[in-house]
Structures are given as structure tokens and as C-alpha cells.
Design a protein around this motif. Structure first.
Motif, short mmCIF file in Angstrom:
data_model
loop_
_atom_site.label_atom_id
_atom_site.label_comp_id
_atom_site.label_asym_id
_atom_site.label_seq_id
_atom_site.Cartn_x
_atom_site.Cartn_y
_atom_site.Cartn_z
N THR A 15 0.83 -1.20 0.00
CA THR A 15 0.00 0.00 0.00
C THR A 15 0.86 1.26 0.00
N LYS A 36 -6.06 11.64 -5.59
CA LYS A 36 -6.20 10.27 -6.10
C LYS A 36 -5.32 9.31 -5.31
N ARG A 39 -6.75 8.94 -1.75
CA ARG A 39 -7.97 8.15 -1.77
C ARG A 39 -7.65 6.66 -1.95
N PHE A 40 -6.70 6.36 -2.83
CA PHE A 40 -6.31 4.96 -3.04
C PHE A 40 -5.73 4.37 -1.76
N ASN A 41 -4.83 5.12 -1.10
CA ASN A 41 -4.23 4.62 0.13
C ASN A 41 -5.27 4.45 1.23
N LEU A 42 -6.22 5.37 1.32
CA LEU A 42 -7.25 5.28 2.34
C LEU A 42 -8.15 4.08 2.10
N TYR A 43 -8.59 3.89 0.86
CA TYR A 43 -9.48 2.77 0.54
C TYR A 43 -8.77 1.43 0.63
N ALA A 44 -7.46 1.42 0.51
CA ALA A 44 -6.73 0.16 0.62
C ALA A 44 -6.30 -0.11 2.05
N ILE A 46 -7.51 1.13 5.18
CA ILE A 46 -8.47 0.94 6.27
C ILE A 46 -9.06 -0.47 6.26
N PRO A 47 -9.51 -1.03 5.12
CA PRO A 47 -9.97 -2.42 5.17
C PRO A 47 -8.84 -3.39 5.54
#
Length: 140
Positions: A15, A36, A39-44, A46-47
Motif C-alpha cells: 500500500t 487520487k 484516496r487509493f491509500n485510504l481505501y486500501a 483501512i480495510p
């Protein structure tokens, strides 16, 4: 257990590596590109973090409501969430209202008192969250 630790560390490094790759991909840095990447790092991330907590601490995901200790533990989680989410919302609101108020004051200094009222109203969100958490803690 070692496999889970190693795979979690590899996924976290992937990540971070993807974020660095997206930042270094182009020479010009603009806001859209940075948003961008974030957002990619956040969506990857947190899950990934939630799944790592569930896998590494298996008793964390099992909540037995039948026992009174578990019910009080969930009450503490509810109180923490009500305070935390309310303060996050208040911080966002104060940031938006405060920056708009500074812009308005720079154009017309006479409206300082009116803008302070709006900032105070945004701060009220945090107070409401604190009151709700005190009510929850009072019921435990």
C-alpha cells in the motif's frame, strides 16, 4: 500466526509502495493527483487494518452480549464512538466555517461577531456528542 503477520506486513508495504509509485509517476504534482493517491491509500489501508485486527486478535471480533461484562464493553465502545465521531464532524465543520469566516472578515470587518456565532454553532456538535456519551455512560 506468522503467516498472517508476514502477509499483513507485505500488504502494508504494498500500500505504501503504491502511494509512492503514484506520487513519483509524473513530474508535475497537482491537487487531483494527490487526492487520487490519498484516496487509493485510504481505501486500501483501512480495510487492510480492520482485517488485520480481526485476524490477529480473534477474540476482538466475538462479542457475546449474553454476559453483562460484554454489554458494558459495548457501551464503552458506543460512548467512545459518539464522542469521537462528533468531534471529527465538529472539526470538519469548524474548518469549513472558520475559513469562510476569515474570508468574509477580510472583505468586511464589521461582521466579526456574526461569524463567531457560526463557528460556535459548529463547535456545538462536539458538545452534543459529549452529552450523548455521558448519557450512555450513566446507563452502564
Amino acid at each position: 500466526m506468522n503467516f498472517i503477520m508476514v502477509s499483513t506486513i507485505i500488504l502494508v508495504l504494498m500500500t505504501i509502495g503504491a502511494g509512492v509509485y503514484f506520487l513519483d509517476k509524473g513530474t508535475d504534482t497537482n491537487k487531483k493527483k494527490l487526492k487520487k493517491v490519498l484516496r487509493f491509500n485510504l481505501y486500501a489501508f483501512i480495510p487492510l487494518l480492520v482485517s488485520a485486527i480481526i485476524l490477529l486478535v480473534p477474540n476482538f471480533s466475538r462479542a457475546e452480549i449474553a454476559s453483562p461484562q460484554a454489554a458494558s464493553g459495548l457501551g464503552f465502545i458506543a460512548a467512545a464512538l459518539s464522542t469521537g465521531l462528533a468531534t471529527i464532524g465538529a472539526g470538519y465543520a469548524v474548518g469549513v466555517v472558520g475559513s469562510s469566516a476569515l474570508g468574509a472578515i477580510s472583505e468586511e470587518p464589521q461582521i466579526l461577531g456574526k461569524t463567531l456565532i457560526f463557528v460556535g454553532l459548529a463547535e456545538g456538535i462536539a458538545i452534543y456528542g459529549l452529552i450523548v456519551s455521558i448519557l450512555i455512560l450513566g446507563r452502564l
